[in-house]
Design an enzyme around this catalytic site. Structure first.
Site, PDB file in Angstrom:
ATOM      1  N   TYR A 176       7.989 -39.863  72.348  1.00 58.64           N
ATOM      2  CA  TYR A 176       6.947 -39.471  73.289  1.00 58.64           C
ATOM      3  C   TYR A 176       5.849 -38.635  72.627  1.00 58.64           C
ATOM      4  CZ  TYR A 176       9.369 -40.414  77.840  1.00 58.64           C
ATOM      5  OH  TYR A 176       9.930 -40.970  78.954  1.00 58.64           O
ATOM      6  N   GLY A 177       6.235 -37.928  71.562  1.00 53.22           N
ATOM      7  CA  GLY A 177       5.436 -36.804  71.074  1.00 53.22           C
ATOM      8  C   GLY A 177       3.990 -37.077  70.715  1.00 53.22           C
TER       9      GLY A 177
ATOM     10  N   GLU B 277      16.165 -39.601  64.534  1.00 55.78           N
ATOM     11  CA  GLU B 277      16.551 -40.858  65.200  1.00 55.78           C
ATOM     12  C   GLU B 277      17.212 -41.802  64.184  1.00 55.78           C
ATOM     13  OE1 GLU B 277      15.398 -42.409  68.511  1.00 55.78           O
ATOM     14  OE2 GLU B 277      15.454 -40.301  69.057  1.00 55.78           O
TER      15      GLU B 277
ATOM     16  N   THR C 118       8.458 -31.956  75.222  1.00 53.75           N
ATOM     17  CA  THR C 118       7.140 -32.573  75.382  1.00 53.75           C
ATOM     18  C   THR C 118       6.792 -32.723  76.863  1.00 53.75           C
ATOM     19  OG1 THR C 118       7.533 -33.773  73.315  1.00 53.75           O
ATOM     20  CG2 THR C 118       5.733 -34.563  74.708  1.00 53.75           C
TER      21      THR C 118
ATOM     22  N   ASP D 292      15.290 -36.923  79.143  1.00 55.51           N
ATOM     23  CA  ASP D 292      14.659 -36.728  77.832  1.00 55.51           C
ATOM     24  C   ASP D 292      14.019 -38.039  77.389  1.00 55.51           C
ATOM     25  OD1 ASP D 292      14.295 -34.999  75.353  1.00 55.51           O
ATOM     26  OD2 ASP D 292      15.276 -36.734  74.471  1.00 55.51           O
ATOM     27  N   SER D 293      13.176 -37.963  76.366  1.00 56.64           N
ATOM     28  CA  SER D 293      12.529 -39.170  75.861  1.00 56.64           C
ATOM     29  C   SER D 293      13.536 -40.122  75.218  1.00 56.64           C
ATOM     30  CB  SER D 293      11.460 -38.793  74.834  1.00 56.64           C
ATOM     31  OG  SER D 293      12.049 -38.141  73.741  1.00 56.64           O
TER      32      SER D 293
ATOM     33  N   CYS E 293      13.373 -32.507  77.814  1.00 55.05           N
ATOM     34  CA  CYS E 293      12.398 -32.851  76.768  1.00 55.05           C
ATOM     35  C   CYS E 293      11.286 -31.797  76.731  1.00 55.05           C
ATOM     36  CB  CYS E 293      11.819 -34.221  77.097  1.00 55.05           C
ATOM     37  SG  CYS E 293      10.537 -34.768  75.981  1.00 55.05           S
TER      38      CYS E 293
ATOM     39  N   CYS F 157      11.743 -28.873  70.113  1.00 53.72           N
ATOM     40  CA  CYS F 157      11.941 -30.312  70.265  1.00 53.72           C
ATOM     41  C   CYS F 157      13.451 -30.528  70.228  1.00 53.72           C
ATOM     42  CB  CYS F 157      11.261 -31.081  69.133  1.00 53.72           C
ATOM     43  SG  CYS F 157      11.689 -32.845  69.125  1.00 53.72           S
ATOM     44  N   THR F 158      13.931 -31.357  71.151  1.00 56.26           N
ATOM     45  CA  THR F 158      15.385 -31.497  71.310  1.00 56.26           C
ATOM     46  C   THR F 158      16.055 -32.189  70.125  1.00 56.26           C
ATOM     47  OG1 THR F 158      14.923 -33.499  72.581  1.00 56.26           O
ATOM     48  CG2 THR F 158      15.347 -31.471  73.815  1.00 56.26           C
ATOM     49  N   HIS F 159      15.270 -32.796  69.250  1.00 56.80           N
ATOM     50  CA  HIS F 159      15.862 -33.413  68.056  1.00 56.80           C
ATOM     51  C   HIS F 159      16.150 -32.392  66.954  1.00 56.80           C
ATOM     52  CE1 HIS F 159      14.439 -37.082  69.906  1.00 56.80           C
ATOM     53  NE2 HIS F 159      15.000 -37.794  68.958  1.00 56.80           N
TER      54      HIS F 159
HETATM   55  N1  DGL Z   1      12.551 -35.130  72.951  1.00 59.96           N
HETATM   56  C1  DGL Z   1      11.234 -34.794  72.545  1.00 59.96           C
HETATM   57  C2  DGL Z   1      10.986 -33.302  72.737  1.00 59.96           C
HETATM   58  O1  DGL Z   1      11.905 -32.535  72.960  1.00 59.96           O
HETATM   59  C3  DGL Z   1      10.925 -35.167  71.110  1.00 59.96           C
HETATM   60  C4  DGL Z   1      10.991 -36.583  70.678  1.00 59.96           C
HETATM   61  C5  DGL Z   1       9.847 -37.500  71.056  1.00 59.96           C
HETATM   62  O2  DGL Z   1       8.766 -37.403  70.501  1.00 59.96           O
HETATM   63  O3  DGL Z   1      10.117 -38.330  71.924  1.00 59.96           O
HETATM   64  O4  DGL Z   1       9.866 -32.890  72.655  1.00 59.96           O
END
Ligand code: DGL
Length: 278
Positions: free
Chosen positions: A38-39, A151, A71, A6-7, A69, A181-183
């Protein structure tokens, strides 16, 4: 050993479900926390990062990599599969978009909302995958402020609730909302409060699909001792402390990585010790 990529921290919410579903498997989690979020990044940069992280997981001995992730799953999965895991390869790479799309179609009455990063939404991957399964309408909204908010640990604040409500208000008429999105699962109470649609966290479905897949493809990972290791590209002490909110329990050890000539390798230096006067 199964690699989970994941990011940053968010994929730990997926790892949590994978662990619950597959307690006897060994996992190696790689959070590219030093380069997250990453997004909002461009596709070429994301492909570079994804290649480096995937190579690291294979170098560490993973036979299977789960791109947790959304993304990267939306933007780079096919590229990674072609490059590292062709049909004759002894390695496999799986993503999260198809299980998420299948779960959404299964519960939706016909209009699915997708909320994710800018790059996830721009990729159009959810529209394509949902379109292969059903003639459902898909409405998407990028929510670039939500991952940094989580975060920061602000998921249980009025600011978080207001932001979620604002983003969700733009997804009119949906009956199902995919948290792509995993967050975002950490913001579940705020989503439930502000949205009348069914809210879908894809992680449990990803775990179910992986479990089925492993039964059909036992050659790519064998049961182990249930050991979980983690690597990150930022401060490992901070990563370990912060990880518990996503993972639900403590990670025992976290190895820090840095980039060296396009490869991720164990970081060789410690934290700053102060200045030297010469
Ligand atoms: N982990 C990323 C996702 O699931 C989101 C967070 C990021 O932008 O890095 O898309």
């Amino acid at each position: 050993m199964i690699g989970v990529y994941d990011s940053g921290f968010g994929g730990l919410s997926v790892l949590r479900e994978l662990r619950a579903r597959l307690p006897d498997r060994d996992f190696l989690y790689l959070g590219d926390s030093g380069r997250a979020p990453y997004g909002g990044r461009d596709c070429d940069t994301l492909l570079d990062f994804a290649e480096q992280c995937t190579e690291r997981l294979f170098e560490r001995g993973c036979g299977l990599v789960v791109v947790a992730c959304h993304t990267i799953s939306c933007v780079a999965l096919r590229h990674l599969q072609r490059r590292y895991a062709g049909a004759s390869s002894s390695r496999r790479i799986l993503g999260v978009t198809i299980p998420a799309a299948e779960a959404a179609v299964a519960i939706s009455g016909g209009h699915i909302g997708v909320i994710g990063t800018k790059r996830t939404v721009l990729s159009g991957t959810f529209e394509i995958e949902i379109g292969k399964l059903a003639p459902h309408r898909v409405s998407q909204r990028a929510a670039p402020l939500l991952a940094p908010l989580v975060e920061e640990g602000w998921e249980d604040t009025d600011i978080a609730r207001q932001m979620v409500a604002r983003y969700v208000s733009e997804l009119k008429g949906i009956d199902t909302l995919v948290l792509a999105c995993t967050h975002y699962p950490l913001l579940m109470p705020a989503f439930v409060d502000s949205c009348a649609a069914k809210i879908l966290d894809p992680a449990p479905f990803v775990a179910d699909r992986l479990s089925d897949w492993l039964e059909r493809h036992p050659q790519f990972d064998a049961p182990g001792d249930g050991v979980v290791q983690a690597e990150c590209t930022s401060d490992p002490v901070f990563f370990r402390e912060h990880a518990t909110r996503f993972y639900g329990s403590e990670l025992t050890a976290v190895q820090s990585l840095s980039e060296d000539g396009g490869r991720l390798v164990p970081r060789r230096y410690g934290p700053p010790t102060g200045q030297v006067v010469r």
